[in-house]
Each structure stands twice: as C-alpha cells, then as structure tokens.
Scaffold this motif. Structure first.
Motif, PDB file in Angstrom:
ATOM      1  N   PRO A 291       0.807  -1.228   0.000  1.00 47.61           N
ATOM      2  CA  PRO A 291       0.000   0.000   0.000  1.00 47.61           C
ATOM      3  C   PRO A 291       0.838   1.275   0.000  1.00 47.61           C
ATOM      4  O   PRO A 291       0.472   2.250  -0.665  1.00 47.61           O
ATOM      5  N   CYS A 292       1.974   1.277   0.722  1.00 46.21           N
ATOM      6  CA  CYS A 292       2.791   2.489   0.757  1.00 46.21           C
ATOM      7  C   CYS A 292       3.305   2.857  -0.631  1.00 46.21           C
ATOM      8  O   CYS A 292       3.390   4.046  -0.978  1.00 46.21           O
ATOM      9  N   VAL A 293       3.626   1.841  -1.434  1.00 47.25           N
ATOM     10  CA  VAL A 293       4.088   2.096  -2.801  1.00 47.25           C
ATOM     11  C   VAL A 293       2.948   2.608  -3.660  1.00 47.25           C
ATOM     12  O   VAL A 293       3.088   3.581  -4.408  1.00 47.25           O
ATOM     13  N   GLN A 294       1.804   1.972  -3.568  1.00 53.17           N
ATOM     14  CA  GLN A 294       0.643   2.419  -4.336  1.00 53.17           C
ATOM     15  C   GLN A 294       0.292   3.872  -4.013  1.00 53.17           C
ATOM     16  O   GLN A 294       0.026   4.674  -4.913  1.00 53.17           O
ATOM     17  N   GLU A 295       0.297   4.189  -2.733  1.00 51.06           N
ATOM     18  CA  GLU A 295      -0.068   5.549  -2.311  1.00 51.06           C
ATOM     19  C   GLU A 295       0.931   6.581  -2.814  1.00 51.06           C
ATOM     20  O   GLU A 295       0.553   7.674  -3.253  1.00 51.06           O
ATOM     21  N   SER A 296       2.207   6.244  -2.761  1.00 50.58           N
ATOM     22  CA  SER A 296       3.230   7.191  -3.229  1.00 50.58           C
ATOM     23  C   SER A 296       3.126   7.415  -4.729  1.00 50.58           C
ATOM     24  O   SER A 296       3.337   8.533  -5.210  1.00 50.58           O
ATOM     25  N   MET A 297       2.776   6.356  -5.450  1.00 52.83           N
ATOM     26  CA  MET A 297       2.639   6.480  -6.904  1.00 52.83           C
ATOM     27  C   MET A 297       1.424   7.332  -7.259  1.00 52.83           C
ATOM     28  O   MET A 297       1.472   8.179  -8.160  1.00 52.83           O
ATOM     29  N   LEU A 298       0.325   7.103  -6.568  1.00 55.30           N
ATOM     30  CA  LEU A 298      -0.882   7.885  -6.833  1.00 55.30           C
ATOM     31  C   LEU A 298      -0.657   9.359  -6.501  1.00 55.30           C
ATOM     32  O   LEU A 298      -1.114  10.252  -7.234  1.00 55.30           O
ATOM     33  N   LYS A 299       0.045   9.606  -5.425  1.00 49.72           N
ATOM     34  CA  LYS A 299       0.335  10.988  -5.048  1.00 49.72           C
ATOM     35  C   LYS A 299       1.184  11.668  -6.116  1.00 49.72           C
ATOM     36  O   LYS A 299       0.914  12.811  -6.505  1.00 49.72           O
ATOM     37  N   ARG A 300       2.195  10.947  -6.619  1.00 44.43           N
ATOM     38  CA  ARG A 300       3.049  11.526  -7.662  1.00 44.43           C
ATOM     39  C   ARG A 300       2.271  11.712  -8.952  1.00 44.43           C
ATOM     40  O   ARG A 300       2.427  12.731  -9.645  1.00 44.43           O
ATOM     41  N   ALA A 301       1.399  10.758  -9.278  1.00 43.69           N
ATOM     42  CA  ALA A 301       0.612  10.854 -10.514  1.00 43.69           C
ATOM     43  C   ALA A 301      -0.355  12.027 -10.473  1.00 43.69           C
ATOM     44  O   ALA A 301      -0.745  12.550 -11.532  1.00 43.69           O
ATOM     45  N   SER A 302      -0.749  12.441  -9.275  1.00 44.61           N
ATOM     46  CA  SER A 302      -1.701  13.549  -9.163  1.00 44.61           C
ATOM     47  C   SER A 302      -1.092  14.875  -9.607  1.00 44.61           C
ATOM     48  O   SER A 302      -1.799  15.825  -9.922  1.00 44.61           O
ATOM     49  N   HIS A 303       0.254  14.929  -9.608  1.00 44.82           N
ATOM     50  CA  HIS A 303       0.922  16.108 -10.166  1.00 44.82           C
ATOM     51  C   HIS A 303       0.995  15.908 -11.690  1.00 44.82           C
ATOM     52  O   HIS A 303       1.570  14.927 -12.155  1.00 44.82           O
ATOM     53  N   PRO A 304       0.416  16.806 -12.472  1.00 47.41           N
ATOM     54  CA  PRO A 304       0.219  16.536 -13.908  1.00 47.41           C
ATOM     55  C   PRO A 304       1.425  16.769 -14.800  1.00 47.41           C
ATOM     56  O   PRO A 304       1.280  17.077 -15.977  1.00 47.41           O
ATOM     57  N   LEU A 305       2.627  16.607 -14.265  1.00 49.59           N
ATOM     58  CA  LEU A 305       3.808  16.808 -15.084  1.00 49.59           C
ATOM     59  C   LEU A 305       4.828  15.739 -14.753  1.00 49.59           C
ATOM     60  O   LEU A 305       5.149  15.527 -13.586  1.00 49.59           O
ATOM     61  N   TYR A 306       5.332  15.067 -15.778  1.00 51.96           N
ATOM     62  CA  TYR A 306       6.205  13.911 -15.571  1.00 51.96           C
ATOM     63  C   TYR A 306       7.498  14.061 -16.374  1.00 51.96           C
ATOM     64  O   TYR A 306       7.880  13.194 -17.149  1.00 51.96           O
ATOM     65  N   GLY A 307       8.158  15.168 -16.155  1.00 51.63           N
ATOM     66  CA  GLY A 307       9.354  15.481 -16.932  1.00 51.63           C
ATOM     67  C   GLY A 307      10.627  14.871 -16.375  1.00 51.63           C
ATOM     68  O   GLY A 307      10.608  13.961 -15.537  1.00 51.63           O
ATOM     69  N   TYR A 308      11.755  15.384 -16.858  1.00 51.28           N
ATOM     70  CA  TYR A 308      13.061  14.886 -16.421  1.00 51.28           C
ATOM     71  C   TYR A 308      13.178  14.971 -14.895  1.00 51.28           C
ATOM     72  O   TYR A 308      12.804  15.972 -14.284  1.00 51.28           O
ATOM     73  N   THR A 309      13.718  13.926 -14.305  1.00 47.41           N
ATOM     74  CA  THR A 309      13.705  13.800 -12.852  1.00 47.41           C
ATOM     75  C   THR A 309      15.103  13.509 -12.314  1.00 47.41           C
ATOM     76  O   THR A 309      15.803  12.634 -12.828  1.00 47.41           O
ATOM     77  N   MET A 310      15.502  14.245 -11.275  1.00 46.56           N
ATOM     78  CA  MET A 310      16.806  14.024 -10.641  1.00 46.56           C
ATOM     79  C   MET A 310      16.633  13.097  -9.435  1.00 46.56           C
ATOM     80  O   MET A 310      15.524  12.776  -9.022  1.00 46.56           O
ATOM     81  N   TYR A 311      17.769  12.666  -8.901  1.00 51.64           N
ATOM     82  CA  TYR A 311      17.769  11.777  -7.745  1.00 51.64           C
ATOM     83  C   TYR A 311      17.968  12.614  -6.481  1.00 51.64           C
ATOM     84  O   TYR A 311      19.059  13.142  -6.251  1.00 51.64           O
ATOM     85  N   PRO A 312      16.951  12.732  -5.639  1.00 50.81           N
ATOM     86  CA  PRO A 312      17.061  13.567  -4.434  1.00 50.81           C
ATOM     87  C   PRO A 312      17.867  12.882  -3.337  1.00 50.81           C
ATOM     88  O   PRO A 312      18.116  11.667  -3.381  1.00 50.81           O
ATOM     89  N   ASP A 313      18.237  13.637  -2.329  1.00 51.43           N
ATOM     90  CA  ASP A 313      18.971  13.067  -1.195  1.00 51.43           C
ATOM     91  C   ASP A 313      18.194  11.917  -0.560  1.00 51.43           C
ATOM     92  O   ASP A 313      18.786  10.929  -0.100  1.00 51.43           O
ATOM     93  N   ALA A 314      16.868  12.057  -0.532  1.00 52.74           N
ATOM     94  CA  ALA A 314      16.034  11.026   0.106  1.00 52.74           C
ATOM     95  C   ALA A 314      16.186   9.670  -0.586  1.00 52.74           C
ATOM     96  O   ALA A 314      16.030   8.624   0.053  1.00 52.74           O
ATOM     97  N   TYR A 315      16.474   9.684  -1.882  1.00 47.70           N
ATOM     98  CA  TYR A 315      16.693   8.436  -2.629  1.00 47.70           C
ATOM     99  C   TYR A 315      17.906   7.689  -2.058  1.00 47.70           C
ATOM    100  O   TYR A 315      17.834   6.494  -1.738  1.00 47.70           O
ATOM    101  N   TYR A 316      19.020   8.413  -1.919  1.00 43.57           N
ATOM    102  CA  TYR A 316      20.245   7.799  -1.412  1.00 43.57           C
ATOM    103  C   TYR A 316      20.078   7.379   0.048  1.00 43.57           C
ATOM    104  O   TYR A 316      20.536   6.299   0.453  1.00 43.57           O
ATOM    105  N   GLU A 317      19.435   8.237   0.835  1.00 43.52           N
ATOM    106  CA  GLU A 317      19.238   7.935   2.252  1.00 43.52           C
ATOM    107  C   GLU A 317      18.375   6.689   2.437  1.00 43.52           C
ATOM    108  O   GLU A 317      18.610   5.889   3.356  1.00 43.52           O
ATOM    109  N   SER A 318      17.385   6.511   1.563  1.00 44.08           N
ATOM    110  CA  SER A 318      16.521   5.327   1.644  1.00 44.08           C
ATOM    111  C   SER A 318      17.333   4.055   1.467  1.00 44.08           C
ATOM    112  O   SER A 318      17.145   3.075   2.201  1.00 44.08           O
TER     113      SER A 318
END
Length: 384
Positions: free
Chosen positions: A41-68
């Motif tokens: 569910p946590c993955v589904q929710e995060s994906m839906l939240k991101r999809a709600s933003h109507p722009l899916y352009g070039y994406t960088m890797y944030p600090d949170a990615y590495y920390e995870s």
C-alpha cells in the motif's frame, strides 16, 4: 491479504506474452520473475500521489533516494554504506553489460555459475568475452560450489559474476562460502560483480552482501533493486553500490555513454516509499511465499510425483528436479506446456546444467498454485 490479481490486458510480459512464448493461450503462466501480488500500500499511495501532479518530466535523484538505500542496507543487512558509493541505474541487466564493458576487454574470461539466470551468459557472449562456467555441483538434492574448479577458472578470469542469492537454485551462500570466493578472487585479481536483487527474500538463512566484507570492498560491485521485493520491476529503477572510487568512475563512464541518466519519477517514489515503510509488508509477504513453497513441496510428496523441489532458501522461484520423470528434456517441456498446460521456465534456458529441470514462480495466490498442482497431477496420471 495476498490475492492474485488479474494482469491480463495490462501489457504484462508474464501473461500477455505467454501465447507468443508457449504457442498456446490455454496455459497458466508461472514463469517470468515478477509476482501476481499487489505492491505494498505504501508504494501504491506514493505512486498515486506523484501521478496527481500533472507533469512527468526529467527527474533528478534527491537526497532522500540515497538515504533510503543507506537505511535499508543498514536495517536489513547491518551494512553501513556511504552515499557516494551509490550509483542510480536503469536495471541490473543493463548494468551487467556496462560493467563487462568497463572492466574487461574482448577475449577476457568471465566466470559464471550455471544453472544461472540467462542474461549473465548472454551479456558475456554479446560483448565477445569468454564464458568460464564454474558449473554448480548438484549432489544429494542440493547445490554447492566446486572450489577447485573455481580456482582453476580464476587463473584466467578478469571478472566473476556472482548471483547472490542464486537464481534459479534458490541458494543463499554462506559466510564461509563467500569468504572462500573472496580469497580466491583476491589472490588472482578477479573483480567480483554481485547481483543481489533477491537479497530481501531470504527465509531461514542470512544473506551476506559481498560488499560488506572489508577485504573485498575495493574489488567489487553490488547490483540491487526493489523490483523483485516489492513487485515494481516495470519501473526500471535499480542501483549499483561501488565502494571503490576508481571502479565507480569507470562504471559511470560506461553508463553515461549509454545516455541512460535520468530518473524515473515513479520508480523513485516506489523505491523511497518501499524502503521507508515497506518492511512490515515484506515480512508478511515472506510468510505467504514460504507457505506457498511448503504447499508445493507437500503436494509433490503426498501424491508421490517423480518431481523433487530443490530446497528454496531464497526467492519466490522454485527449482524443480524433473529427472525422475524419465523424459528427454524436449519431452519434459512438451509435458508441461501441452499436457499440464503450465507455463514454467525451461530449465535448459539456464544453461546445460538445467537440463531436466523447470523453474516455477510461486509469487501468486495459493489458489492459483492449487490449480497448477492439480493440472500437473492430472497430466501425470494421464501419461503414466
């Protein structure tokens, strides 16, 4: 909680390409190594939240990615890694190819251990390197490493492609086995490339990352991803852990040359949410998979089928020894596809050492497995 979800019509390789692969649409597909179970569910929710933003352009890797990734490695494997060791990647198989190109030359020898996930061998051959097959020894129903042969092969090798845990045999390499591998590779200056994509799904044993052994940390590359663990393989988000600065830079040069450098916005969210909140779900998943593995073993034994499952120490993939059926390999494949109407992975696709074996994906519901086992039993009774 873990129910199989219909994937037909979703462009699923496992389901929607089954007819193309097996030549019939009547079978139950239990092949490609992803699950028919919903991502947490946590993955589904995060994906839906991101999809709600109507722009899916070039994406960088944030600090949170590495920390995870850092937190996951520490919490699950007691391995402290540095942020700069992490290199975001598109997928483990592309990374294997970049690694072979970065660290070896045409004609160099590369050790693999068959039976083995097919892209290991094909990646070596496509780049015109020599496959040095340290074939695993199958003895008394389980697999072990022929270390005498391994050392012999190491004398003419540049790289060793380690699969840990091993796919398809389900072996979890012990600390002692890994120590022996490391000592031999250090002595003969062989780099270890370890695919650890199944490391999270280990049952009664302990996974030791090759990178956590201090004496090899500057002579290894670890490849991993949340894809198998959380069923997000289609998001093409993986990573390499490369402690050594020189090796890391050489890898980056090859990956950058490919043009694959941008992050997948949904893959990033899946990784971060899974590694932050997915651990409890994973423990429940492992219990479900272990129950499925137990069900298949019990069924085969109770009905006295001449098929033996190699002990599954890790992964949601069972390696079935079908040599007791007395069929040629071609007959065995025909039996599963056309008699039992089951779509399993052909053991021979994992190398000659896989002859007489089939790989069964139990990443589904027990109801689906019951149907599969009944098909297998009915087909066996009909031909014997």
């Amino acid at each position: 909680m873990f129910e199989a979800i219909s994937r037909q019509g979703t462009h699923s390789v496992k389901w929607d390409e089954a007819k193309k692969k097996f030549g019939t649409d009547e079978l139950l597909p239990l092949w490609v190594a992803d699950m028919d179970l919903a991502s947490p569910p946590c993955v589904q929710e995060s994906m839906l939240k991101r999809a709600s933003h109507p722009l899916y352009g070039y994406t960088m890797y944030p600090d949170a990615y590495y920390e995870s990734i850092q937190h996951w490695m520490q919490d699950r494997f007691s391995w402290l890694i540095e942020k700069e060791w992490i290199v975001p990647c598109y997928g483990v198989v592309p990374s294997l190819n970049f690694i072979i190109s970065a660290y070896s030359q045409e004609g160099d020898g590369i050790i693999i251990q068959t039976p083995l996930y097919p892209p290991f061998s094909s990646s070596v051959k496509h780049q015109k390197r020599r496959v040095l097959d340290n074939t695993l020894v199958y003895e008394n129903g389980s697999y072990h490493i022929d270390f005498e042969d391994f050392e012999h092969k190491a004398k003419e090798a540049k790289l060793f492609l380690l699969c840990s845990p091993h796919n398809p045999t389900g072996r979890v390499w012990s600390e002692e086995e890994l120590e022996k591998i490391i000592d031999i590779c250090i002595e003969h200056e062989v780099l270890i490339i370890s695919d650890e994509i199944h490391a999270d799904i280990v049952y009664k044993k302990t996974h030791h990352s090759i990178g956590s052994f201090e004496k090899i940390m500057h002579h290894c590359v670890i490849l991993n991803a949340p894809s198998k663990t959380f069923n997000v393989a289609g998001l093409n988000t993986s990573y390499a852990i490369i402690p050594d600065t020189r090796l890391r830079q050489a890898y980056r040069v090859e990956q950058d040359r490919s043009g694959i450098s941008n992050g997948n916005p949904f893959g990033l969210e899946a990784l971060m949410s899974a590694y932050k909140e997915g651990a409890p779900w994973l423990e429940e998943l492992k219990e479900h998979l272990l129950s499925n593995i137990g069900y298949v073993n019990t069924f085969l034994n109770e009905h006295q089928l001449p098929i033996k499952a190699v002990p599954t120490e890790a992964t949601f993939l069972m390696w079935l020894d079908c040599t007791g059926m007395g069929l040629s390999h071609a007959q065995l494949v025909d039996f599963f596809v056309h008699k039992a109407k089951l779509g399993l992975n052909d053991g021979k696709s994992f190398g000659q050492a896989g002859e007489g074996f089939m790989r069964l994906n139990v990443g589904t519901s027990q109801e689906v497995l019951k149907e599969a086992m009944q098909r297998l039993l009915s087909a066996y009774k009909a031909v014997c």
